[in-house]
Design a protein around this motif. Structure first.
Motif, PDB file in Angstrom:
ATOM      1  N   ALA A   1       0.837  -1.197   0.000  1.00 59.58           N
ATOM      2  CA  ALA A   1       0.000   0.000   0.000  1.00 59.58           C
ATOM      3  C   ALA A   1       0.870   1.244   0.000  1.00 59.58           C
ATOM      4  CB  ALA A   1      -0.924  -0.013   1.219  1.00 59.58           C
TER       5      ALA A   1
ATOM      6  N   VAL B   1      -1.921  -2.939  -5.963  1.00 59.15           N
ATOM      7  CA  VAL B   1      -3.234  -2.442  -5.547  1.00 59.15           C
ATOM      8  C   VAL B   1      -4.228  -2.466  -6.705  1.00 59.15           C
ATOM      9  CG1 VAL B   1      -4.512  -0.455  -4.654  1.00 59.15           C
ATOM     10  CG2 VAL B   1      -2.272  -1.037  -3.692  1.00 59.15           C
TER      11      VAL B   1
ATOM     12  N   ASP C   1       3.825   1.709  -1.586  1.00 57.61           N
ATOM     13  CA  ASP C   1       4.293   1.996  -2.938  1.00 57.61           C
ATOM     14  C   ASP C   1       3.189   1.912  -3.990  1.00 57.61           C
ATOM     15  OD1 ASP C   1       6.791   2.276  -1.850  1.00 57.61           O
ATOM     16  OD2 ASP C   1       7.500   0.291  -2.434  1.00 57.61           O
ATOM     17  N   GLY C   2       2.053   1.314  -3.619  1.00 57.13           N
ATOM     18  CA  GLY C   2       0.964   1.125  -4.576  1.00 57.13           C
ATOM     19  C   GLY C   2       1.110  -0.128  -5.414  1.00 57.13           C
ATOM     20  N   ASP C   3       2.155  -0.907  -5.177  1.00 59.24           N
ATOM     21  CA  ASP C   3       2.372  -2.123  -5.973  1.00 59.24           C
ATOM     22  C   ASP C   3       1.277  -3.150  -5.703  1.00 59.24           C
ATOM     23  OD1 ASP C   3       4.684  -0.988  -6.902  1.00 59.24           O
ATOM     24  OD2 ASP C   3       6.010  -2.066  -5.512  1.00 59.24           O
TER      25      ASP C   3
ATOM     26  N   THR D   1      -6.242   2.795   0.884  1.00 59.65           N
ATOM     27  CA  THR D   1      -5.700   2.970  -0.462  1.00 59.65           C
ATOM     28  C   THR D   1      -6.743   2.618  -1.512  1.00 59.65           C
ATOM     29  OG1 THR D   1      -3.461   2.448   0.333  1.00 59.65           O
ATOM     30  CG2 THR D   1      -3.852   2.284  -2.045  1.00 59.65           C
TER      31      THR D   1
END
Length: 372
Positions: free
Chosen positions: A195, A201, A197-199, A230
């Motif tokens: 969450a 998601v 780094d957004g990887d 997120t």
């Protein structure tokens, strides 16, 4: 997974309302979905907005007899408008799926807990996200905990998906860890997500197309609430740092809550789970350990106990390093616990039936004495 037929013209269809639930709705009542439960009352989402609703007498009695009947987050319920102008929760509609844990009563035996009762953590869930942090209190992910939660997820009727969270903290060992997790839960999707780094998601959003509902389960410190925030695009759940030393969350989520997502779908955040007992297992454990079950079917003897019998395919796989001691021990532990919980449940049902007949006989004797 095939979803039931939806009535897209209904104002509650974005929350998952469909023809199956509509067929169970008592005449004259209004449908709503439970977003949060708190001490005999619930926050529900209805066509005319959100309401804080108390439980009706029939619901309270059913829950007193069996905690599994207690309304929980994700339930579809029937509301009745009372004369004084407020709503009351009249009934819980039959659940499509239910994530139920055992061991909510007193500890009854060393290593095995509970008194045969269960607790529903989430209802009418399509996807069960099992969140396990890549690093927890300095250690790599707990494979045994993942196996346990996935067994319960299979049993719930939902689709389990394992999330190795906080993947940014485990860059060098991540590939091997994901491979180990995938080997522990054959047939289950496993994704590394961060969450921070957004990887990963965006990939999770694909599981929530339309009106599907997911629940996020895992220990404190797994980053469940951060992940939910997120996906929601803003802070809907409180988050906190993890305590040093034991890796547990500090002042993290203390309640379960259903959250509609802006892009469609719904998600249920849950408090960190410290103890998760099995409850009324049929094939959840077998599905998690499908590889061992297949080996067991190849043993020379049908009743092989895998403890030294000749021609045991399970022990042969162990000696050939196709199977690890850890996984075999986990299989035996969960099987033993599932069998014990089943015996406790059977004993509870027998006692309930005996109590029912005692009451009937008492009434018959009393009626006989009162005859002229």
């Amino acid at each position: 997974m095939t979803s039931p037929a939806f009535n897209h013209s209904h104002p509650l269809s974005p929350l998952g309302w469909n023809d199956s639930f509509a067929a169970e709705l008592p005449e004259g009542s209004m449908p709503a979905r439970v977003a949060r439960v708190d001490r005999g009352a619930a926050d529900v989402l209805a066509a005319d907005g959100q309401h804080h609703i108390t439980f009706g007498s029939r619901v309270r009695k059913a829950a007193a007899d069996d905690p599994v009947a207690l309304p929980c987050v994700g339930d579809w319920v029937a509301l009745t408008l009372l004369a004084e102008g407020r709503y009351e929760l009249e009934a819980v509609l039959p659940r499509r799926t239910a994530f139920v844990r055992g061991g909510v009563g007193r500890t009854s035996r060393a290593g095995l807990s509970g008194d045969g009762q269960g607790q529903v953590l989430a209802a009418n869930v399509d996807i069960v996200f099992v969140a396990e942090p890549s690093m927890h209190a300095g250690d790599l992910a707990d494979l045994g905990r993942i196996e346990r939660l996935v067994a319960l997820a299979w049993e719930s009727g939902g689709q389990p998906v394992v999330l190795v969270t906080k993947s940014d903290l485990c860059e060098h060992e991540l590939d091997g860890l994901v491979a180990d997790v995938a080997a522990a839960v054959p047939g289950v999707d496993v994704h590394a997500v961060s969450a921070h780094d957004g990887d990963g998601v965006a990939l999770l959003r694909t599981y929530l197309d339309g009106s599907r509902t997911a629940v996020v389960l895992g220990p404190s410190g797994a980053g469940k609430s951060t992940l939910v925030n997120t996906l929601a695009g803003h802070d809907v759940m409180d988050t906190a740092l993890v305590r040093a030393g034991d890796g547990r969350g500090r002042h993290t989520t203390v309640h379960r809550e259903l959250i509609p997502l802006p892009g469609g779908g719904l998600i249920i955040d849950t408090p960190g789970i410290r103890r998760v007992g099995l409850y009324e297992m049929t094939d959840g454990v077998d599905l998690v350990f499908a590889d061992i079950e297949e080996l067991a079917g190849q043993c020379r003897f049908v009743d092989c106990g895998h403890r030294g019998e000749p021609g045991c395919a399970v022990l042969a796989a162990l000696e050939g390093e196709e199977l690890t001691e850890r996984r075999l021990a986990s299989w035996r532990k969960l099987q033993r616990e599932a069998d014990w919980m089943a015996s406790r449940t059977d004993a509870r049902l027998r006692k309930a039936q005996q109590d029912k007949w005692k009451t009937i006989h008492k009434e018959m004797r009393r009626s006989g004495r009162n005859r002229p």
